[in-house]
Design a protein around this motif. Structure first.
Motif, short mmCIF file in Angstrom:
data_model
loop_
_atom_site.label_atom_id
_atom_site.label_comp_id
_atom_site.label_asym_id
_atom_site.label_seq_id
_atom_site.Cartn_x
_atom_site.Cartn_y
_atom_site.Cartn_z
N SER A 90 -9.44 24.58 -7.17
CA SER A 90 -8.30 23.74 -6.84
C SER A 90 -8.74 22.61 -5.93
N PHE A 91 -7.80 21.84 -5.40
CA PHE A 91 -8.18 20.63 -4.69
C PHE A 91 -7.02 20.11 -3.84
N TYR A 92 -7.34 19.29 -2.86
CA TYR A 92 -6.43 18.39 -2.18
C TYR A 92 -7.08 17.02 -2.28
N LEU A 93 -6.36 16.04 -2.75
CA LEU A 93 -6.88 14.68 -2.81
C LEU A 93 -5.90 13.75 -2.12
N ARG A 94 -6.41 12.74 -1.49
CA ARG A 94 -5.59 11.66 -0.94
C ARG A 94 -5.84 10.46 -1.84
N VAL A 95 -4.77 9.87 -2.35
CA VAL A 95 -4.87 8.73 -3.25
C VAL A 95 -4.12 7.56 -2.63
N GLU A 96 -4.80 6.44 -2.45
CA GLU A 96 -4.17 5.23 -1.92
C GLU A 96 -4.07 4.22 -3.06
N LEU A 97 -2.87 3.73 -3.32
CA LEU A 97 -2.64 2.70 -4.33
C LEU A 97 -2.33 1.41 -3.59
N ASP B 277 -7.79 20.07 5.43
CA ASP B 277 -6.61 19.44 5.99
C ASP B 277 -5.57 19.30 4.88
N SER B 278 -4.60 20.21 4.85
CA SER B 278 -3.61 20.18 3.77
C SER B 278 -2.69 18.97 3.85
N SER B 279 -2.67 18.27 4.99
CA SER B 279 -1.88 17.04 5.09
C SER B 279 -2.63 15.86 4.48
N CYS B 280 -3.91 16.07 4.21
CA CYS B 280 -4.79 15.05 3.62
C CYS B 280 -5.00 13.84 4.54
N ASP B 281 -4.83 14.03 5.85
CA ASP B 281 -5.11 12.93 6.77
C ASP B 281 -6.61 12.81 7.05
N ALA B 282 -7.29 13.94 7.19
CA ALA B 282 -8.74 13.93 7.37
C ALA B 282 -9.36 14.01 5.99
N VAL B 283 -10.18 13.04 5.66
CA VAL B 283 -10.73 13.02 4.30
C VAL B 283 -12.24 12.90 4.35
N GLY B 284 -12.85 13.41 3.28
CA GLY B 284 -14.29 13.29 3.14
C GLY B 284 -14.62 12.06 2.31
N GLU C 100 -5.73 -1.55 -6.72
CA GLU C 100 -6.88 -0.84 -6.17
C GLU C 100 -6.47 0.61 -5.95
N VAL C 101 -7.26 1.54 -6.45
CA VAL C 101 -6.99 2.96 -6.28
C VAL C 101 -8.16 3.55 -5.50
N LYS C 102 -7.86 4.20 -4.38
CA LYS C 102 -8.89 4.87 -3.59
C LYS C 102 -8.59 6.36 -3.62
N VAL C 103 -9.60 7.15 -3.96
CA VAL C 103 -9.44 8.60 -4.05
C VAL C 103 -10.39 9.24 -3.04
N TYR C 104 -9.84 10.16 -2.23
CA TYR C 104 -10.62 10.86 -1.22
C TYR C 104 -10.46 12.36 -1.38
N ASN C 105 -11.50 13.10 -1.06
CA ASN C 105 -11.48 14.55 -1.07
C ASN C 105 -11.06 15.04 0.31
N ALA C 106 -10.00 15.84 0.38
CA ALA C 106 -9.53 16.38 1.66
C ALA C 106 -9.87 17.86 1.81
N CYS C 107 -10.69 18.39 0.91
CA CYS C 107 -11.15 19.78 1.01
C CYS C 107 -12.53 19.83 1.65
N LYS D 49 0.84 -1.20 0.00
CA LYS D 49 0.00 0.00 0.00
C LYS D 49 0.88 1.25 0.00
N LYS D 50 0.59 2.18 -0.91
CA LYS D 50 1.28 3.47 -0.98
C LYS D 50 0.21 4.55 -0.88
N VAL D 51 0.50 5.62 -0.16
CA VAL D 51 -0.43 6.74 -0.03
C VAL D 51 0.23 7.98 -0.60
#
Length: 167
Positions: free
Chosen positions: A19-26, A154-161, A38-45, A5-7
């Motif tokens: 603009s946007f912040y996204l967290r992507v987990e591969l 959350d600019s660190s993208c730890d908290a995601v929607g 598996e690709v998971k995409v989350y909105n962090a805005c 798993k890579k984030v």
């Protein structure tokens, strides 16, 4: 089964309207002789964001120097593709969940114009040749989804929607 798993975070300038912040987990899994990406995409805005994901699988076979490998892609008749060797061995690239289009075409076809010139694997007859004499790749393009935002920016993208999974 094994899993890697890579984030990653994909950031625009800010969480402003344009603009946007996204967290992507591969996530790479090997289960029962299948390799699953598996690709998971989350909105962090805080604001909703429209997202479409494109992933590419390059055949990268046959040449050590990375030049044209001329690996042809064929339709599996179910929206996926496969490659084969002269002895009849086939390696399948199956359809993917949450994908709007599976495209067979040349590598580096990252523009809509180049993708439009490639062949959509969906609806093709089984064993139909989809590429011919090109350095081939398979593209998976998700439908555009609106992802609701996180409770706080959350600019660190730890908290995601809201997020979605692309397998």
């Amino acid at each position: 089964s094994q899993m890697i798993k890579k984030v990653y975070t994909v950031k625009g300038n800010s969480c402003s309207e344009d603009s946007f912040y996204l967290r992507v987990e591969l996530i790479l899994k090997v289960e029962k002789a299948k390799i699953i990406h598996e690709v998971k995409v989350y909105n962090a805005c805080i604001n909703p964001v429209d997202v479409s994901v494109m992933a590419m699988t390059d055949t990268e076979l046959g040449t050590a120097d990375g030049t044209n490998n001329n690996i042809n892609l064929y339709s599996d008749g179910n929206g996926g593709t496969y490659i084969k060797d002269d002895a009849g061995f086939k390696l399948y690239i199956e359809p993917v969940d949450n994908v709007e289009r599976t495209i067979a075409g040349p590598t580096k076809a990252f523009t809509e114009a180049k993708l439009a010139a490639a062949t959509n694997a969906s609806g093709q007859a089984k064993d139909k040749q989809l590429t011919n004499g090109v350095n081939s790749a398979v593209y998976f393009i998700s439908e555009t989804k609106t992802l609701e935002g996180a409770d706080e920016e959350d600019s660190s993208c730890d908290a995601v929607g809201e997020g979605f999974t692309f397998i």
